[in-house]
Design an enzyme around this catalytic site. Structure first.
Site, short mmCIF file in Angstrom:
data_model
loop_
_atom_site.label_atom_id
_atom_site.label_comp_id
_atom_site.label_asym_id
_atom_site.label_seq_id
_atom_site.Cartn_x
_atom_site.Cartn_y
_atom_site.Cartn_z
N HIS A 119 0.83 -1.21 0.00
CA HIS A 119 0.00 0.00 0.00
C HIS A 119 0.86 1.26 0.00
O HIS A 119 0.54 2.26 -0.66
CB HIS A 119 -0.92 -0.03 1.22
N GLU A 172 -3.44 7.93 7.70
CA GLU A 172 -4.54 7.15 7.13
C GLU A 172 -4.87 5.95 8.02
O GLU A 172 -6.03 5.63 8.26
CB GLU A 172 -4.16 6.66 5.73
N GLU A 204 2.04 1.98 -3.42
CA GLU A 204 0.95 2.54 -4.22
C GLU A 204 0.94 4.07 -4.12
O GLU A 204 0.81 4.79 -5.11
CB GLU A 204 -0.39 1.97 -3.75
N HIS A 205 1.10 4.59 -2.90
CA HIS A 205 1.18 6.05 -2.71
C HIS A 205 2.39 6.62 -3.44
O HIS A 205 2.30 7.66 -4.09
CB HIS A 205 1.30 6.36 -1.21
#
Length: 455
Positions: free
Chosen positions: A81, A161, A84-85
């Site tokens: 993840h 997040e 991905e950022h």
């Protein structure tokens, strides 16, 4: 992230699954899907899928990487993840933060999402801008440029997040504990976003190592849906992606087998932020790709009959007749590579009794297991599911997502395309067999989320 276990309400899960892997491939309507989408493979091993939809001069361009949160190494959870950022941080040609701005200036939109079994990136844009986004996506497949200046601040964004989606969300915390109890040591038992302490330790070297190992053509699938034909797409795919050389050996997954609970488990959480109690139960289930025969389709039908909206057995019994619940639903999540989940969720009436709700659910499940289902509810469930396929096809992006998710979780293009046919072939015996296997032949994980402090 589009898809993760970090979800605020279980009805949303049911909605996502309803328009998920199998449902978008049905026949009918005005789209040219009587034939399955076209597939071909580039010389470097990159798979390509073309889904024509000529209603508007628009395309959805997606690149899927066959790596996700369940493929992370010990101590590095959250890296899929996190990367991905970081994929939006720029290359030698595109400055940090400019990727999405370029897409927007050309009238498009873009995003990305991480799953247990894959990571994907997409753009929705006018057909004449397709070469632009293909060039940009191919560029960041090989030329991502990362330094501490980009990586460390983005790590703080991911940690925030995590705090917002997990730590500040009592339902997400309960789901995390229930997932861990259901899947045990398998990676599906942890959150996609990762373990906080491990995410906080991720650095630039970790990101680049993961990127170079997994972001290669042979580990990727290109899906383009929209106003495009295979004859038009193939030369573009060869031009922009076909010239990229493989830079890592073939990825062979090595995951521990799923070890289901050996006894029923119950997790109870008290939280001052919770106003009304909720009840959830997870049942071990196969994935679509591991289900036998019509089992996967039968579980979709079972979920619709048992808890698919106001016509479901549970809603009619607990909400309409007994008045002890405000809402109740069931769902089947089969879109994973190794194993799935069947679930039931209930929200009691204000001030209601969770024990009464649980007993009523158990009674309805027992009645179904004893008597099976009737022709009327079987046909209604199949009609709802197949009709959903037709309606959902209006979303070009969702269609592309459906094929991508299915391919990444062990299905073939033909299996995805033919899913409505499989649903229509489901019999009462299929539903009863699936129900008895899942609802009575397994150990469950039950979760209770209660307001106030723990006693």
């Amino acid at each position: 992230m589009f898809r993760s276990r970090i979800i605020s309400t279980l009805p949303y899960i049911a909605l996502v699954l309803f328009v998920g892997v199998g449902l978008l491939a049905g026949r009918g309507g005005g789209l040219s899907f009587d034939l399955a989408p076209t597939e071909f493979t580039l010389s470097n091993g990159m798979n390509v899928v073309v889904i024509p939809d000529h209603r508007a001069p628009v395309v959805t361009h997606m690149v899927w990487y066959r790596v996700g949160a369940a493929d992370e190494t010990a101590g590095k959870t959250g890296i899929a993840h996190f990367l991905e950022h970081l994929m939006f941080k720029g290359t030698e040609k595109i400055e940090p933060g400019q990727f999405s701005r370029i897409v927007a200036r050309n009238g498009g939109r873009d995003n990305a999402f991480t799953h247990y079994d894959f990571t994907a990136y997409f753009q929705v844009i006018a057909k004449d801008r397709l070469p632009l986004v293909m060039e940009m996506e191919a560029d960041r497949m090989v030329n991502l440029r990362l330094t501490d200046a980009e990586v460390l601040p983005e790590r703080d964004v991911v940690l925030e997040e995590l705090r917002m989606r997990i730590e500040n969300n009592p339902m997400a915390q309960l789901q995390s504990e229930m997932g861990a109890a259901l899947y045990g040591a398998h990676p599906y038992g942890r959150d996609i976003i990762g373990v906080k302490s491990e995410v906080a330790a991720l650095d630039t070297e970790d990101a680049l190592e993961f990127y170079k190992r997994f972001y290669t053509p042979g580990n990727a699938t290109l899906i383009v849906a929209g106003d495009i034909t295979p004859e038009e797409l193939k030369p573009l795919a060869e031009k922009y992606y076909g010239r990229i050389a493989e830079r890592a050996p073939s990825f062979i997954r090595k995951r521990p087998p799923v070890a289901w609970p050996k006894a029923d488990e119950r997790i109870v959480r008290h939280d001052k932020r919770v106003r009304e109690a909720t009840w959830t139960r997870y049942f071990p289930a196969p994935a679509y790709s591991t289900a036998q025969g019509h089992e996967g389709a039968a579980l979709d039908v079972l979920a619709e009959i048992l808890g698919g909206g106001t016509t479901g057995r549970l809603y009619r019994a607990l909400v309409v007749k007994q008045g002890i619940a405000a809402s109740v639903s069931s769902w089947y999540e089969g879109s994973r590579l190794d194993a799935g989940t069947f679930g039931i969720y209930a929200l009691p009436r204000v001030g209601g009794d969770l024990d009464a709700v649980e007993k009523a659910i158990d009674k309805e499940v027992a009645r179904l297991l004893e008597d099976g289902v009737n022709d009327e509810e079987l046909n209604r469930a199949k009609t709802v599911i197949v009709a959903g396929a037709v309606y959902a096809r209006d979303s070009q992006r969702t269609m592309a997502y459906s094929y991508g998710e299915g391919l990444m979780t062990g299905l073939t293009v033909d299996e995805i395309h033919e899913w409505p046919d499989r649903v229509n072939e489901v019999t009462k015996s299929d539903v009863l067999a699936a129900a008895r296997k899942i609802l009575s032949g397994t150990h469950t994980v039950t979760g209770e989320l209660l307001p106030g402090d723990a006693p």
